[in-house]
Design an enzyme around this catalytic site. Sequence first.
Site, PDB file in Angstrom:
ATOM      1  N   TYR A  75      -3.243  52.754  57.669  1.00  0.00           N
ATOM      2  CA  TYR A  75      -3.153  51.870  56.431  1.00  0.00           C
ATOM      3  C   TYR A  75      -1.513  52.026  56.191  1.00  0.00           C
ATOM      4  CZ  TYR A  75      -7.643  50.741  55.248  1.00  0.00           C
ATOM      5  OH  TYR A  75      -9.018  50.117  55.500  1.00  0.00           O
TER       6      TYR A  75
ATOM      7  N   LYS B 225     -11.611  61.515  65.973  1.00  0.00           N
ATOM      8  CA  LYS B 225     -11.471  60.747  67.371  1.00  0.00           C
ATOM      9  C   LYS B 225     -10.614  61.748  68.298  1.00  0.00           C
ATOM     10  CE  LYS B 225     -12.945  57.716  70.329  1.00  0.00           C
ATOM     11  NZ  LYS B 225     -14.659  57.646  70.666  1.00  0.00           N
TER      12      LYS B 225
ATOM     13  N   ASP C 206     -17.331  57.701  66.373  1.00  0.00           N
ATOM     14  CA  ASP C 206     -18.502  56.942  67.039  1.00  0.00           C
ATOM     15  C   ASP C 206     -19.979  57.433  67.161  1.00  0.00           C
ATOM     16  OD1 ASP C 206     -17.236  58.724  68.908  1.00  0.00           O
ATOM     17  OD2 ASP C 206     -17.601  57.210  70.588  1.00  0.00           O
TER      18      ASP C 206
ATOM     19  N   ASP D 272     -12.897  54.259  55.656  1.00  0.00           N
ATOM     20  CA  ASP D 272     -13.243  52.815  55.310  1.00  0.00           C
ATOM     21  C   ASP D 272     -14.412  52.386  55.847  1.00  0.00           C
ATOM     22  OD1 ASP D 272     -12.637  50.321  53.793  1.00  0.00           O
ATOM     23  OD2 ASP D 272     -12.096  49.582  56.025  1.00  0.00           O
TER      24      ASP D 272
ATOM     25  N   ASP E 186     -18.654  51.792  54.226  1.00  0.00           N
ATOM     26  CA  ASP E 186     -19.497  50.333  54.082  1.00  0.00           C
ATOM     27  C   ASP E 186     -20.710  50.883  54.795  1.00  0.00           C
ATOM     28  OD1 ASP E 186     -17.354  49.174  53.018  1.00  0.00           O
ATOM     29  OD2 ASP E 186     -17.831  47.407  54.245  1.00  0.00           O
TER      30      ASP E 186
HETATM   31  C1  IPM Z   1     -12.000  49.644  50.419  1.00  0.00           C
HETATM   32  C2  IPM Z   1     -11.467  48.156  50.839  1.00  0.00           C
HETATM   33  C3  IPM Z   1     -10.033  48.282  50.952  1.00  0.00           C
HETATM   34  C4  IPM Z   1      -9.757  49.400  51.984  1.00  0.00           C
HETATM   35  C5  IPM Z   1      -9.094  46.898  51.131  1.00  0.00           C
HETATM   36  C6  IPM Z   1      -9.495  45.895  50.020  1.00  0.00           C
HETATM   37  C7  IPM Z   1      -7.701  47.095  51.370  1.00  0.00           C
HETATM   38  O1  IPM Z   1     -12.035  47.752  52.001  1.00  0.00           O
HETATM   39  O2  IPM Z   1     -11.682  50.123  49.450  1.00  0.00           O
HETATM   40  O3  IPM Z   1     -12.829  50.016  51.210  1.00  0.00           O
HETATM   41  O4  IPM Z   1      -9.588  48.940  53.128  1.00  0.00           O
HETATM   42  O5  IPM Z   1      -9.343  50.378  51.885  1.00  0.00           O
HETATM   43 MG    MG Z   2     -13.534  49.082  52.680  1.00  0.00          MG
END
Ligand code: IPM
Ligand code: MG
Length: 355
Positions: free
Chosen positions: A142, A187, A219, A243, A247
């Site tokens: 990032y 990884k 993975d 990240d 999710d």
């Molecule tokens: C998160 C989001 C952010 C990230 C984006 C919006 C930059 O997806 O907080 O997980 O990738 O960190």
């Molecule tokens: Mg995210």
Amino acid sequence: MVKNIAVIRGDGIGPEIVEQALNVLNKVAELYGHTFNYTAVDMGGCAIDKWGDPLPEQMLKKCVESDSVLLGAVGGNKWNDVPGHMRPEKGLLRLRAGMGVYSNNRPAKIWKQLADASPLKKSIVDKGIDFIIVRELIGGIYFGEHKTEGDTAIDVLTYNEKEIERIGRIGFETARKRNKKLCSVEKSNVLDSSRLWKKVMHRLAEQYPDVELSDMLVDNCAMQIVKNPAQFDVIVTENMFGDILSDEASMITGSIGMIPSSSLGATTCGLYEPIHGSAPDIAGKDLANPIGTILSAAMMLRFSFDMPKEADAIENAVSAYLDAGYRTADIMSEGMTQVGCSRCGELIISNLRKE
Ligand code: IPM
Ligand code: MG
């Protein structure tokens, strides 16, 4: 206590979910005799529109000088065509880096009232889902160099030992306060940065003999999270893996709209935000679920302001609201009463009691 909170409403559903969280904080202040002062901060798409910059310096300054920051969400299709360094998300990344909040804590916990909302089989959910992802937040790909030259694009992934060690410590400390199991995710079969990650984690493990450390390739971890989430207690991983996995982890709990997060660095000034995005499609329609933001405010009280009773009171009020059968659209199911964002906030406040 008097606390100064920087408030970033942001874009899309951001303003409406933050409003509910502030209403909850105001009720807590009234019940417990605290004073919360709020300073509005522009960040994201709305700051691009107003200031031509997703995070103007004076806005970052307000955040750094606050006792903590509460954030709704930023971004939206409207700003899709702005150059990469000006995107709303860039404001968020600059805020995280500017505040030095290297440690992002994302709980994946299933609410018993919402067990049916999980897309996983009941037999898997019944074994329990209760783990935390500790994500490194201000390093890795990032924050490496990003450039495009002709038909080639480059993103650089770098980690040094110091960066790995400080997040590793948070992983071990977090596990120590829970079931003492830490899974380090990388990884290392492909990446040098991951081989360094693994080496530093094992070196640290010598200082935490009471915590059981395991290694897992990212993975495989993605697969294990849906196959057997009960095996996890604390996962520690680098920025981009965290990240993606967070999710996935939120989805198996049934609603991404319910999950809060905290980001902390060397001081108690933290950044608190729900893990979902700005959902422009439902913005302004009073449909959003404000619980992720309300629970983020509870985390702020617990981790930055040392107000555990107040944080418990908010979490109990959310639980009582779910027990009473109210649901926003994202988690609506048969037999429940559907409510909008503002009603959800009101009902949670009506369940707030001094513990
Ligand atoms: C998160 C989001 C952010 C990230 C984006 C919006 C930059 O997806 O907080 O997980 O990738 O960190
Ligand atoms: Mg995210």
